[in-house]
Design an enzyme around this catalytic site. Structure first.
Site, PDB file in Angstrom:
ATOM      1  N   HIS A  84      -6.877  -5.062  -1.862  1.00  0.00           N
ATOM      2  CA  HIS A  84      -6.191  -5.757  -1.316  1.00  0.00           C
ATOM      3  C   HIS A  84      -6.705  -6.830  -2.603  1.00  0.00           C
ATOM      4  O   HIS A  84      -6.168  -7.670  -2.571  1.00  0.00           O
ATOM      5  CB  HIS A  84      -6.205  -6.948  -0.051  1.00  0.00           C
ATOM      6  CG  HIS A  84      -6.125  -6.166   1.522  1.00  0.00           C
ATOM      7  ND1 HIS A  84      -7.149  -6.215   2.054  1.00  0.00           N
ATOM      8  CD2 HIS A  84      -5.278  -5.661   1.497  1.00  0.00           C
ATOM      9  CE1 HIS A  84      -6.191  -5.057   2.884  1.00  0.00           C
ATOM     10  NE2 HIS A  84      -4.731  -5.391   2.788  1.00  0.00           N
ATOM     11  N   HIS A 138       0.573  -1.221   0.468  1.00  0.00           N
ATOM     12  CA  HIS A 138      -0.178  -0.049   0.589  1.00  0.00           C
ATOM     13  C   HIS A 138       0.679   1.280   0.263  1.00  0.00           C
ATOM     14  O   HIS A 138      -0.069   2.390   0.440  1.00  0.00           O
ATOM     15  CB  HIS A 138      -1.233   0.188   1.560  1.00  0.00           C
ATOM     16  CG  HIS A 138      -1.588  -1.180   1.219  1.00  0.00           C
ATOM     17  ND1 HIS A 138      -2.623  -1.562   0.189  1.00  0.00           N
ATOM     18  CD2 HIS A 138      -1.842  -1.846   2.683  1.00  0.00           C
ATOM     19  CE1 HIS A 138      -3.400  -2.968   0.405  1.00  0.00           C
ATOM     20  NE2 HIS A 138      -2.813  -2.444   2.542  1.00  0.00           N
TER      21      HIS A 138
END
Length: 331
Positions: free
Chosen positions: A220, A58
């Site tokens: 995700h 991320h």
């Protein structure tokens, strides 16, 4: 697509070393862990320390928000896998200069489990510690009207507001209450034009045909709730602005903070085109924007896509904290 890596199993370790090297004057990596901490932790003496983290993939979250006025430390796990409770607890132990500790947790089952296990152990060992759980994603589950409420890009607003408030000397209970109020007034929606891949892997995270867009994707690589042809940035902005505005009955009664977040491979030009469309729509609706950010803040490896976050500024201090100075390199 060729990627600039060495061995797949060393990616996270080497990237953390790279971060510590580039930002050596203010950040430090705890050897053989996913912990990145401020070098000047003595500056949090007598104040509340903030810790956040989650799976890698991320970037620049979460280590990009470690610094004065934001996080005291971050903890990174493997790609899309949260750090262990043992490493989170190790980060908490480093906060001995602080009076208290607040954990900022994204609302994913595994993340919540590991952070709360670490919190439980810290309490047993005498730490004054609490947490907030960010659940800004307001997309719906496929085939239902149930909102997913995952923790996504809006988490960065929580880092900034609570980080500035902690630097000002707010107590743990005050920060928890403020954090919960901020989270209750914040929503995010994300879309993908291409699912992307986990770095070092060859398999797509989910299948999306050329020219299509998936609404309500996760950070995700979770597929969205609807797939349709992509028409234009303006069309996309119209859907996201309308859906986010509909989350609040009194959005026109308060100023708004917005975050336009690239998900990994969305260019700056695309982000600014989208920003222009968003601002024109908000202007037409009579919604006042007091704070805005665009960039890559909470990505999903190399996903092509964008997310839009709305925070209704129901407390004027939130804007002050958003505008307060920080040396966190990703803000």
């Amino acid at each position: 697509m060729t990627q600039i890596i060495n061995n797949k199993q060393d990616m996270v370790d080497q990237s953390l070393d790279g971060v510590a090297f580039i930002h050596k004057h203010r950040l430090e990596r705890v050897a053989k862990t996913g912990i990145i901490k401020r070098r000047d932790l003595q500056s949090v003496r007598g104040k509340v320390a903030l810790i956040s983290g989650g799976g890698s993939g991320h970037e620049p979250a979460h280590f990009g928000y470690v610094g004065a006025g934001m996080l005291s430390a971050s903890v990174s796990g493997p790609v899309f896998v949260p750090p262990s409770s043992a490493e989170i607890y190790q980060a908490i132990q480093l906060m001995k200069e602080a009076s208290e500790v607040l954990l900022i947790i994204k609302n994913f089952e595994a993340d919540v489990r590991e952070f709360l296990l670490a919190e439980k152990k810290a309490k047993q060992d005498g730490f004054l510690i609490d947490h907030v759980i960010v659940d800004d994603d307001c997309s719906v589950e496929e085939g239902s009207l149930k909102k997913r409420r995952r923790g996504v890009a809006g988490t960065v607003f929580v880092h900034k507001i609570l980080g500035a408030a902690a630097a000002e000397g707010k107590s743990l209970s005050e920060l928890k209450e403020m954090g919960e109020e901020v989270i209750a007034n914040m929503n995010t929606l994300g879309v993908a034009l291409h699912s992307g891949k986990i770095t070092g892997e060859t398999k797509e995270l989910f299948q999306l045909s050329e020219g299509q867009i998936s609404f309500g994707i996760g950070i995700h690589g979770e597929a969205g709730y609807r797939v349709e042809p992509f028409y234009s940035s303006e069309y996309l902005a119209n859907e996201l602005v309308n859906k986010l505005a509909a989350q609040s009955d009194d959005i026109k009664a308060h100023d708004l903070a917005i975050m336009i977040n690239g998900l990994g491979s969305t260019t700056a030009m695309e982000q600014f085109i989208f920003a222009n469309d968003v601002q024109r729509l908000l202007q037409l609706e009579g919604i006042q924007v007091a704070f805005r950010k665009a960039g890559n803040f909470m990505t999903s490896t190399n996903m092509a896509g964008i997310s839009l976050s709305f925070l209704i500024l129901k407390d004027t201090s939130w804007l002050t904290y958003l505008e307060a100075g920080t040396d966190s390199f990703a803000w």
